[in-house]
Design an enzyme around this catalytic site. Sequence first.
Site, PDB file in Angstrom:
ATOM      1  N   GLU A   1      -0.625  -9.207  -0.087  1.00  0.00           N
ATOM      2  CA  GLU A   1      -2.032  -9.490   0.283  1.00  0.00           C
ATOM      3  C   GLU A   1      -2.917  -9.537  -0.961  1.00  0.00           C
ATOM      4  O   GLU A   1      -3.821 -10.363  -1.060  1.00  0.00           O
ATOM      5  CB  GLU A   1      -2.522  -8.437   1.290  1.00  0.00           C
TER       6      GLU A   1
ATOM      7  N   ALA B   1       0.863  -1.173   0.000  1.00  0.00           N
ATOM      8  CA  ALA B   1       0.000   0.000   0.000  1.00  0.00           C
ATOM      9  C   ALA B   1       0.904   1.229   0.000  1.00  0.00           C
ATOM     10  O   ALA B   1       2.081   1.148   0.377  1.00  0.00           O
ATOM     11  CB  ALA B   1      -0.892  -0.016   1.236  1.00  0.00           C
TER      12      ALA B   1
ATOM     13  N   GLY C   1       0.682  -4.886   1.220  1.00  0.00           N
ATOM     14  CA  GLY C   1      -0.594  -4.956   0.505  1.00  0.00           C
ATOM     15  C   GLY C   1      -0.452  -5.636  -0.852  1.00  0.00           C
ATOM     16  O   GLY C   1      -1.411  -6.222  -1.360  1.00  0.00           O
TER      17      GLY C   1
END
Length: 257
Positions: free
Chosen positions: A111, A65, A108
């Site tokens: 993920e 992210a 992220g």
Amino acid sequence: MDFIKVTEQKEPFVALVELNRPKELNALNHQLMTELLVAFQQLDKNDQVRVIVLTGNEKAFAAGADIKEMAEKTAIEMQLMDRFATWDQIRKTKKPIIAAVSGFALGGGCELTMMCDMIIASETAKFGQPEIKIGTIPGAGGTQRLTKAVGKAKAMELILSGRFLSADEAHFYGLVNKVVPVEMYLYEALQLAKEIAQMSPIAVQLAKEAINRSFETQLDEGLAFERKNFYLTFASEDQKEGMKAFVEKRKPDYKGK
Ligand code: DAK
């Protein structure tokens, strides 16, 4: 779309979605994630698409992210922005998504690969949840999905130390389906997508839904769910076509009906 590139019919019934923020190693800011969700929702509705391949570039699938975007936020701001609403929707995509990963898949980014259904990795792929190094922890499923994928001991090591997992280790631990030379990872992912796209798209989606259910239910409930989806395939023309083609010793022609 600024940060996402979508190419339909990369192979028959296969769409390619590319993360396109290369200077920032495809750091997943809010605009990129919103565009990605819109792309997935449109592809999910498009009956000319049966399988989606998601990729970055050779250096990075996504390095996480966007740290710069969230560095100064307070907990309440994070709660009010509810960025997870976007991330959570990604996993509602009904069509299978194959992540084609080269280089960094961190935080992220890692993920996001785990929200996909299968992962083809290049030899240079590096998976990790290094949030601990910046004073936080995974927030988009890393502690749950990585643990289910690689087991408790390895997940603890990776998440508590921030170490990276090489492509070969990721394969050893069952996080990725296959590791191939860097020139081949996208091709390999597209070939797998092409193969799946030749199956009945109805059966493929019902199978995906049933497999995902296994992560959320006890065995009895999961088996009952599988059975209902199995029966449901018999309501499709594709099931009739598939079994008829077998008997007639020919290739089935699935229409997705
Ligand atoms: N965010 C923002 N910018 C990033 C970035 C990131 N995660 N990763 C790299 N960049 C930027 C760098 O700042 C640099 O920009 P400039 O300085 O050129 O402007 C550019 O990309 C190139 O990066 P480097 O110069 O650092 O490249 P190197 O090859 O030297 O190093 C690296 C590559 C991947 C080892 C390094 O960039 C790195 O450590 N990056 C950060 C990795 C990381 O910590 N990832 C986890 C981030 S936390 C949430 C959902 C999910 C999450 C949180 C909330 N909600 C829905 C609310 C997830 C959190 C995370 O992922």
